[in-house]
Design an enzyme around this catalytic site. Structure first.
Site, mmCIF file in Angstrom:
data_model
loop_
_atom_site.group_PDB
_atom_site.id
_atom_site.type_symbol
_atom_site.label_atom_id
_atom_site.label_comp_id
_atom_site.label_asym_id
_atom_site.label_seq_id
_atom_site.Cartn_x
_atom_site.Cartn_y
_atom_site.Cartn_z
ATOM 1 N N HIS A 30 2.350 -1.178 -1.454
ATOM 2 C CA HIS A 30 3.161 -2.401 -1.455
ATOM 3 C C HIS A 30 3.262 -3.005 -2.860
ATOM 4 O O HIS A 30 2.439 -2.728 -3.740
ATOM 5 C CB HIS A 30 2.568 -3.432 -0.495
ATOM 6 N N GLU A 105 -4.604 -2.294 5.611
ATOM 7 C CA GLU A 105 -5.683 -2.201 4.637
ATOM 8 C C GLU A 105 -7.058 -2.189 5.309
ATOM 9 O O GLU A 105 -7.208 -2.614 6.465
ATOM 10 C CB GLU A 105 -5.578 -3.375 3.651
#
Length: 236
Positions: A30, A105
């Site tokens: 990202h 994550e």
């Protein structure tokens, strides 16, 4: 981790009959977030793309929009990854982004929300566990072990790969997940720096993985990026 890796340094040529069985997965980290820039530990806490991160998302979308069109785009269900993926989807003319929670994550327990510079002092056990070479050690405060992260990340990636034989897909995820994928495939002791909005290409065929390219940020030359990146192997 049970996955076989082919050495990409060897000049391996895909024949047309083999190529039809090969899944190409473009892994994207990202764009930069407010917490990335501040040196704050995100884990599974939400943090928005900052101005640089938004520009990075545009830059990577423009790059991927000029390449072979993906058949699908997948993303972690965390907003920073989804926002990056949505920008890519616009440019690549993909009608939707499929969320995969298993690509989020790593949960880093009681480190989440702290600044890296204060982690060792405020949460010494969790800080030590995060950087430990004992891969089955869970991070205090509800965090995952590295082995747990590797297992869920690779299982999710393999499911995508098997669903898209002979096709190209894009997966937007996180630094910790990319580190787990790299080390699972290569069995290397380190993954080095994982940079925001980087392009990392892997291929899957006959239960074998090959890393085609890694940590490419050539598309960010006019935008810039945090040089420190994500490095789960070295203490800040």
């Amino acid at each position: 981790m049970g996955h076989e890796c082919i050495d990409a340094s060897k000049e391996f040529k895909w024949g047309e009959d083999v190529k039809s069985e090969v899944t190409e997965i473009v892994l994207v980290r990202h764009g930069e977030t407010t917490w990335n820039a501040a040196g704050r530990i995100q884990g599974q806490i939400e943090s928005d793309l900052n101005e640089t991160g938004q520009k990075q998302a545009v830059a990577i979308a423009e790059r991927l929009g000029k390449e072979e069109r993906p058949i699908a785009i997948y993303s972690s269900d965390l907003k920073r990854a989804k926002d990056t993926a949505l920008k890519i989807a616009e440019t690549c003319f993909c009608s939707k982004v499929t969320e995969v929670p298993e690509l989020k994550e790593r949960h880093v327990g009681s480190l989440q929300g702290l600044y890296w510079k204060e982690g060792a002092e405020k949460e010494p056990e969790a800080y030590s566990a995060f950087f430990s070479s004992q891969n089955d050690l869970e991070i205090p405060g509800g965090g995952e072990s590295f082995d747990q992260l590797c297992e869920r990340s690779m299982n999710a990636l393999e499911q995508i790969a098997k669903k898209h034989k002979g096709e190209r897909v894009i997966v937007v995820t996180h630094g910790g997940v990319l580190r787990a994928i790299y080390m699972s495939i290569t069995q290397a002791p380190s993954a080095g720096k994982l940079l925001n909005a980087s392009v990392n290409v892997v291929r899957f065929s006959d239960d074998k993985w090959i890393i085609d390219s890694w940590s490419d940020v050539s598309h960010l030359s006019s935008v810039g990026f945090l040089q420190r990146g994500f490095d789960g192997d070295a203490k800040p």
